[in-house]
Design a protein around this motif. Structure first.
Motif, PDB file in Angstrom:
ATOM      1  N   TYR A  63      -7.686   1.704   6.337  1.00 13.27           N
ATOM      2  CA  TYR A  63      -7.028   2.807   5.644  1.00 13.27           C
ATOM      3  C   TYR A  63      -5.914   2.360   4.716  1.00 13.27           C
ATOM      4  O   TYR A  63      -5.748   2.893   3.621  1.00 13.27           O
ATOM      5  CB  TYR A  63      -6.460   3.792   6.681  1.00 13.27           C
ATOM      6  CG  TYR A  63      -7.522   4.316   7.615  1.00 13.27           C
ATOM      7  CD1 TYR A  63      -8.419   5.291   7.198  1.00 13.27           C
ATOM      8  CD2 TYR A  63      -7.650   3.804   8.899  1.00 13.27           C
ATOM      9  CE1 TYR A  63      -9.412   5.763   8.040  1.00 13.27           C
ATOM     10  CE2 TYR A  63      -8.634   4.271   9.758  1.00 13.27           C
ATOM     11  CZ  TYR A  63      -9.513   5.252   9.321  1.00 13.27           C
ATOM     12  OH  TYR A  63     -10.499   5.696  10.157  1.00 13.27           O
ATOM     13  N   TYR A  64      -5.119   1.404   5.140  1.00 11.00           N
ATOM     14  CA  TYR A  64      -3.929   1.034   4.377  1.00 11.00           C
ATOM     15  C   TYR A  64      -4.027  -0.383   3.815  1.00 11.00           C
ATOM     16  O   TYR A  64      -4.235  -0.586   2.631  1.00 11.00           O
ATOM     17  CB  TYR A  64      -2.679   1.181   5.266  1.00 11.00           C
ATOM     18  CG  TYR A  64      -2.426   2.588   5.694  1.00 11.00           C
ATOM     19  CD1 TYR A  64      -1.677   3.464   4.904  1.00 11.00           C
ATOM     20  CD2 TYR A  64      -2.931   3.081   6.890  1.00 11.00           C
ATOM     21  CE1 TYR A  64      -1.443   4.772   5.290  1.00 11.00           C
ATOM     22  CE2 TYR A  64      -2.704   4.388   7.288  1.00 11.00           C
ATOM     23  CZ  TYR A  64      -1.962   5.233   6.482  1.00 11.00           C
ATOM     24  OH  TYR A  64      -1.749   6.526   6.867  1.00 11.00           O
ATOM     25  N   ILE A  74      -3.710   4.481  -1.653  1.00 10.76           N
ATOM     26  CA  ILE A  74      -4.859   4.464  -0.754  1.00 10.76           C
ATOM     27  C   ILE A  74      -5.344   5.872  -0.416  1.00 10.76           C
ATOM     28  O   ILE A  74      -6.294   6.039   0.349  1.00 10.76           O
ATOM     29  CB  ILE A  74      -4.528   3.684   0.539  1.00 10.76           C
ATOM     30  CG1 ILE A  74      -3.311   4.258   1.263  1.00 10.76           C
ATOM     31  CG2 ILE A  74      -4.272   2.218   0.207  1.00 10.76           C
ATOM     32  CD1 ILE A  74      -3.579   5.332   2.245  1.00 10.76           C
ATOM     33  N   TYR A 104      -8.384   2.572  -5.845  1.00  5.26           N
ATOM     34  CA  TYR A 104      -8.812   1.782  -4.685  1.00  5.26           C
ATOM     35  C   TYR A 104      -8.781   2.619  -3.413  1.00  5.26           C
ATOM     36  O   TYR A 104      -8.474   2.122  -2.323  1.00  5.26           O
ATOM     37  CB  TYR A 104      -7.936   0.536  -4.533  1.00  5.26           C
ATOM     38  CG  TYR A 104      -8.042  -0.385  -5.717  1.00  5.26           C
ATOM     39  CD1 TYR A 104      -9.126  -1.240  -5.859  1.00  5.26           C
ATOM     40  CD2 TYR A 104      -7.082  -0.347  -6.726  1.00  5.26           C
ATOM     41  CE1 TYR A 104      -9.238  -2.065  -6.969  1.00  5.26           C
ATOM     42  CE2 TYR A 104      -7.187  -1.175  -7.836  1.00  5.26           C
ATOM     43  CZ  TYR A 104      -8.266  -2.026  -7.945  1.00  5.26           C
ATOM     44  OH  TYR A 104      -8.381  -2.846  -9.050  1.00  5.26           O
ATOM     45  N   ILE A 105      -9.104   3.900  -3.555  1.00  3.72           N
ATOM     46  CA  ILE A 105      -9.049   4.800  -2.406  1.00  3.72           C
ATOM     47  C   ILE A 105     -10.238   4.583  -1.474  1.00  3.72           C
ATOM     48  O   ILE A 105     -10.171   4.869  -0.288  1.00  3.72           O
ATOM     49  CB  ILE A 105      -8.975   6.268  -2.899  1.00  3.72           C
ATOM     50  CG1 ILE A 105      -7.624   6.487  -3.601  1.00  3.72           C
ATOM     51  CG2 ILE A 105      -9.143   7.251  -1.757  1.00  3.72           C
ATOM     52  CD1 ILE A 105      -7.432   7.870  -4.185  1.00  3.72           C
ATOM     53  N   LYS A 154      -7.318  -1.533   1.903  1.00  8.48           N
ATOM     54  CA  LYS A 154      -7.386  -1.039   0.526  1.00  8.48           C
ATOM     55  C   LYS A 154      -6.322  -1.698  -0.347  1.00  8.48           C
ATOM     56  O   LYS A 154      -6.569  -2.034  -1.515  1.00  8.48           O
ATOM     57  CB  LYS A 154      -7.193   0.476   0.516  1.00  8.48           C
ATOM     58  CG  LYS A 154      -8.264   1.247   1.279  1.00  8.48           C
ATOM     59  CD  LYS A 154      -7.933   2.733   1.290  1.00  8.48           C
ATOM     60  CE  LYS A 154      -8.885   3.517   2.169  1.00  8.48           C
ATOM     61  NZ  LYS A 154      -8.523   4.953   2.215  1.00  8.48           N
ATOM     62  N   SER A 181       0.853  -1.186   0.000  1.00 11.21           N
ATOM     63  CA  SER A 181       0.000   0.000   0.000  1.00 11.21           C
ATOM     64  C   SER A 181       0.891   1.239   0.000  1.00 11.21           C
ATOM     65  O   SER A 181       1.978   1.237   0.577  1.00 11.21           O
ATOM     66  CB  SER A 181      -0.900   0.021   1.244  1.00 11.21           C
ATOM     67  OG  SER A 181      -1.655  -1.161   1.337  1.00 11.21           O
TER      68      SER A 181
END
Length: 466
Positions: free
Chosen positions: A399-400, A343, A377-378, A403, A315
């Motif tokens: 968050y990381y 992300i 893929y945010i 994603k 990520s």
């Protein structure tokens, strides 16, 4: 025991023994050679604060006058640390040279919190801005194992590098960066550290807790929060607030403006407290941060990277982690392909930032020459998180890694030719505390969710065993 012998014992026990000898030569007029007592490879150049000088002078004189045993000398230094800790107005935590270092015959901390000279991998020693020192915050060489990730096409095999196992409260790859940044902060005699990030920042949590372990005061600028009522005590925010961080609320602004606020606050803190303040940029993105992951790549080599894998997936938020890994891949002549799943930022924004990072360390390369940035893929990867944890026992965060894993799965299905081979290594960068921010509540009770196997007690169907 004479003065020379006492000082020799001090040098054996104390982390930075040259200070003892300098004090002795100046205050006690003792002319002795330090070479017999000091390992020249240790970090020994330190600036002595006035209160430190007072207590060190006192202890050396006491040791010389009373002719104590080795045990008494150790107790003197324990007393020194405790006095020093209580006399520092800006610090509520223990001094970073605490009494764990002087317990005779027992290696209790395995070198934790000790500073060492940093040696970059041989293939990276021509780069600019190589950090001079590193301080140990965790045990690395995190494991790699097969990952039975649900939804992976049959032709691929996925493995996982477990940087989420790098520690407990400092869990994740951020600790790799902090080992370099805090070494620099300590060498500058910082008493305060300023950094910033979003409300649920893994980086801010790690910085705040590391500050307190070294007796420093953390100052956190919280992005996109303008009112105190918007703060919460969940997830990472709970942990950096538990560390007693001084919080500063920052309404929404650009990346450049936010970075400027961090630097401005560091200057303000230094002037206000009349003590050095060290500024850590957003996400720790800096040349030392790059070398943290250049070093990670060397670790991967020693774990059999070249013989066992074709592609690496990680990520990417601000760019430091992926850039360091990609630089290692490039400089070693590796044939692996590096994929970074964005992300937070667009591919264009990341490319500009990483181009600057590469130039800063002396590489005439473009981001596109060394890595494949995957965007799109945010959005939150909640379903991926619950599906993966229920099937593999590996925790991802919203968050990381959530994603990043979702991006990996989708790309394996939609764009399989993007990957160079069949054996994929995913770098788990940690972030599990993000699971506890309350956002998972919205998906836990959805019908068909893998985390929603809830049954009432079937009293009529299960007779109680007598």
């Amino acid at each position: 025991m004479g003065v020379t012998a006492v000082l020799g014992e001090c040098a054996r026990i104390f982390t930075h023994p040259r200070m003892i000898f300098k004090l002795a030569q100046r205050e006690l007029n003792v002319d002795i050679s330090t070479d017999a007592y000091i390992d020249e490879n240790r970090n020994i150049e330190q600036t002595i604060r006035a209160d430190e000088r007072f207590y060190l002078e006192l202890l050396v004189i006491q040791a010389a006058d009373e002719e104590p045993s080795t045990h008494k000398i150790e107790m003197y230094f324990i007393t020194y640390c405790r006095k020093l800790s209580h006399n520092r107005e800006a610090s509520t935590g223990p001094d970073w040279r605490d009494d764990r270092q002087w317990i005779p015959g027992i290696n209790m901390d395995n070198g934790y919190f000790q500073m060492h000279e940093y040696q970059a991998p041989a293939w990276a020693q021509h780069l600019n801005h190589i950090p001079s020192h590193i301080v140990k915050l965790t045990t690395l060489n995190t494991p790699i194992h097969r990952w039975s990730l649900p939804g992976v096409p049959d032709r691929f095999q996925v493995f996982i590098k477990r940087d989420d196992l790098s520690g407990a409260e400092l869990s994740g790859s951020k600790v790799r960066i902090l080992q370099f940044l805090f070494a620099e902060a300590l060498r500058q005699n910082a008493r305060h550290v300023v950094t910033g990030g979003c409300l649920q920042s893994n980086h801010c949590r790690s910085v705040a807790l590391t500050c307190r372990q070294f007796g420093l005061t953390p100052h956190i600028v919280v992005a996109r929060v303008s009112k105190k009522e918007e703060l919460e005590a969940k997830g990472n925010a709970l942990l950096y607030r538990l560390a007693g961080s001084h919080l500063y609320l920052s309404p929404t602004c650009s990346y450049e403006s936010f970075s400027q606020r961090l630097r401005s606050l560091a200057g303000y803190i230094s002037d206000k407290y009349r003590e050095p303040c060290y500024c850590i940029p957003l996400g720790g993105s800096s040349p030392p941060g790059m070398f943290a992951f250049i070093t990670l790549f060397q670790e991967l080599i020693e774990q059999g990277l070249f013989d066992n894998f074709d592609d690496i997936v990680v990520s990417i938020a601000t760019g430091c982690t992926a850039a360091g890994i990609a630089v290692g891949n490039y400089l070693t002549g590796s044939k692996l392909r590096i994929h970074a799943v964005s992300i937070a930022l667009s591919k264009e924004e990341l490319t500009k930032r990483i181009d600057l990072m590469l130039s800063d360390i002396g590489l005439s390369l473009g981001t596109n020459d060394i890595m494949d940035i995957i965007d799109g893929y945010i959005g939150q990867g909640y379903e991926t998180i619950t599906n993966v944890s229920a099937n593999t026992g590996i925790l991802l965060d919203p968050y990381y890694t959530g994603k990043g894993t979702q991006g990996l799965l989708e790309e394996l299905k939609k764009n399989p030719t993007t990957f160079q081979g069949k054996k994929i290594l995913f770098i788990h960068t940690g972030g599990k505390f993000g699971l506890f921010n309350g956002e998972m509540d919205q998906v836990m009770n959805l019908p068909g969710n893998h985390a929603n196997y809830i049954n009432e007690w079937p009293e009529k169907d299960i007779p109680l065993v007598q």
